[in-house]
Design an enzyme around this catalytic site. Structure first.
Site, short mmCIF file in Angstrom:
data_model
loop_
_atom_site.label_atom_id
_atom_site.label_comp_id
_atom_site.label_asym_id
_atom_site.label_seq_id
_atom_site.Cartn_x
_atom_site.Cartn_y
_atom_site.Cartn_z
N ASP A 1 68.45 26.39 70.12
CA ASP A 1 68.73 25.69 71.38
C ASP A 1 67.47 25.47 72.22
O ASP A 1 67.41 24.55 73.04
CB ASP A 1 69.71 26.52 72.22
CG ASP A 1 69.12 27.90 72.56
OD1 ASP A 1 68.67 28.61 71.62
OD2 ASP A 1 69.04 28.24 73.75
N THR B 1 69.20 31.91 76.58
CA THR B 1 68.58 32.72 75.54
C THR B 1 69.70 33.30 74.68
O THR B 1 70.85 33.39 75.14
CB THR B 1 67.70 33.83 76.14
OG1 THR B 1 67.09 34.58 75.09
CG2 THR B 1 68.49 34.77 77.03
N GLY B 2 69.35 33.70 73.47
CA GLY B 2 70.36 34.27 72.59
C GLY B 2 70.60 33.38 71.39
O GLY B 2 69.75 32.56 71.03
N THR C 1 63.53 34.98 74.06
CA THR C 1 62.90 33.69 74.36
C THR C 1 62.44 33.83 75.79
O THR C 1 63.08 34.55 76.55
CB THR C 1 63.98 32.57 74.32
OG1 THR C 1 64.34 32.35 72.95
CG2 THR C 1 63.53 31.27 74.92
N ARG D 1 65.07 25.51 60.55
CA ARG D 1 66.08 25.70 61.60
C ARG D 1 65.46 25.49 63.00
O ARG D 1 64.40 26.00 63.32
CB ARG D 1 66.63 27.12 61.49
CG ARG D 1 67.69 27.48 62.53
CD ARG D 1 67.11 28.31 63.64
NE ARG D 1 68.15 28.85 64.53
CZ ARG D 1 67.88 29.39 65.72
NH1 ARG D 1 66.64 29.47 66.14
NH2 ARG D 1 68.85 29.84 66.47
N GLY E 1 71.07 30.63 69.38
CA GLY E 1 70.94 29.21 69.71
C GLY E 1 72.08 28.35 69.22
O GLY E 1 72.49 27.39 69.90
N1 ASP Z 1 67.66 30.99 71.68
C1 ASP Z 1 66.65 31.26 70.70
C2 ASP Z 1 67.00 30.61 69.42
O1 ASP Z 1 68.17 30.60 69.06
C3 ASP Z 1 66.37 32.68 70.44
C4 ASP Z 1 66.60 33.65 71.53
O2 ASP Z 1 66.66 33.31 72.69
O3 ASP Z 1 66.75 34.82 71.24
O4 ASP Z 1 66.12 30.16 68.74
#
Ligand code: ASP
Length: 333
Positions: free
Chosen positions: A224, A244-245, A193, A221, A247
């Protein structure tokens, strides 16, 4: 401020008795330099991951011309949204399990205003629509059809989506993964992200966050990234944070808000990010592939980052810096 005022009084107090005009000029020069050093940390922009380096350039073009942090974080996000080689942000991002690329974004400024969009398809710049939600509507978030109708009313063009490369990859993927309702696999390759925090020369902090979300997520879906308090939070009295990561894990601890509140309680940006990561670690028994990372900026221009696993990084741009720094982390992959 205190040190600077003290210095000023000291110089002027002494000047009345002993300093010549030449000394006074020298003393003034020293004062100017001192104030420059104190402001060396602003403006500043921070972004998630290596694509943040290019995003920062976009944001910096605003900040270096004394533009606002709000314009800067929007411009930076737009750079990544338009990068067709980017597979995690914008219409070239990863699709859901039905082949649709659905986009989420949010923006927040130093006044505590915010706007967000979720589940929109085919728009080049979800971040601009999020800003319009903030500026033109009484709402904080619009999703799906409603968000798209709003965007079209404002003149944003709907593009063909998915683009051909995404379509091609999806066709290959679905052959191997025909089940539509399965728990999607989590790993660090299907995440990313762009999250941006900027402080302008007036000390105002804003943030933005934009993504296509978890690759092959279930349709409908939201992660975050468009959620204020989870993917992004700014409180100009304290600072800002962006995530990030995975969510779902970030939403469940109100991640970015947690980071900002930890800074309010005296933690440094890195300590605050670490505390949020620790909460995620404590609450998730199975951490297999569960990557989450936070970056934070405080009102004095200090910054830091922390992630569950190694591999996360933070792009920094200020007057004397342009670099990609590895985040501190809890464990190795
Ligand atoms: N946080 C983002 C989500 O869960 C994806 C990401 O940052 O990798 O949609």
């Amino acid at each position: 401020m205190k040190r600077r005022s003290f210095f000023k009084v000291g110089v002027l107090g002494g000047a009345a008795a002993v300093l010549t005009p030449k000394d006074l000029f020298a003393a003034q020069t020293t004062l100017i330099k001192d104030s420059e050093i104190k402001n060396a940390s602003k403006p500043i922009v921070l972004s998630t991951w290596s694509h943040g380096l290019e995003a920062n350039k976009g944001a910096w073009s605003v900040l270096e011309n004394k533009g606002s942090s709000l314009d800067a974080v929007m411009k930076g996000a737009m750079v990544t949204e338009s990068d067709r080689s980017n597979r995690s942000v914008g219409i070239s991002g990863m699709p859901d399990r039905t082949g649709h690329v659905t986009l989420d974004a949010c923006i927040m400024d130093s006044e505590g205003r915010s706007g967000a969009v979720g589940f929109v398809e085919g728009f080049e710049h979800p971040i601009q629509i999020a800003r319009e939600v903030m500026e033109q509507t009484p709402h904080a978030m619009l999703v799906g059809k409603g968000a798209e109708i709003f965007a079209k009313q404002l003149g944003f063009k709907k593009l063909k989506s998915p683009i051909s490369e995404v379509k091609k990859e999806y066709k290959e993927w679905i052959k191997k993964n025909p089940e539509l309702v399965v728990k999607p696999i989590i790993n660090h390759e299907n995440h990313d992200t762009i999250g941006i925090l900027a402080m302008d020369s007036e000390g105002k902090i804003s943030g933005s966050c934009t993504t296509s979300g978890w690759a092959y997520k279930m349709p409908g879906r939201l992660g975050d990234s468009p959620i204020i308090g989870a993917g992004l939070f700014i409180d100009n009295e304290v600072g800002g944070a962006v995530a990030t990561g995975l969510g779902e894990a970030i939403i469940r601890i109100a991640g970015s808000h947690t980071v900002v509140e930890c800074m309010r309680n005296g933690m440094s940006p890195e300590e605050a990010c670490k505390e949020a990561v620790n909460r995620i670690i404590r609450k998730n028994k199975d951490l297999t592939g569960l990557q989450c990372g936070f970056i934070a900026l405080d009102k004095d221009g200090n910054y830091g980052a922390y992630s569950v696993y190694n591999g996360f990084n933070i792009a920094v741009k200020s007057i004397d810096k342009e670099e990609l720094i590895d985040s501190a982390y809890d464990r190795k992959w």
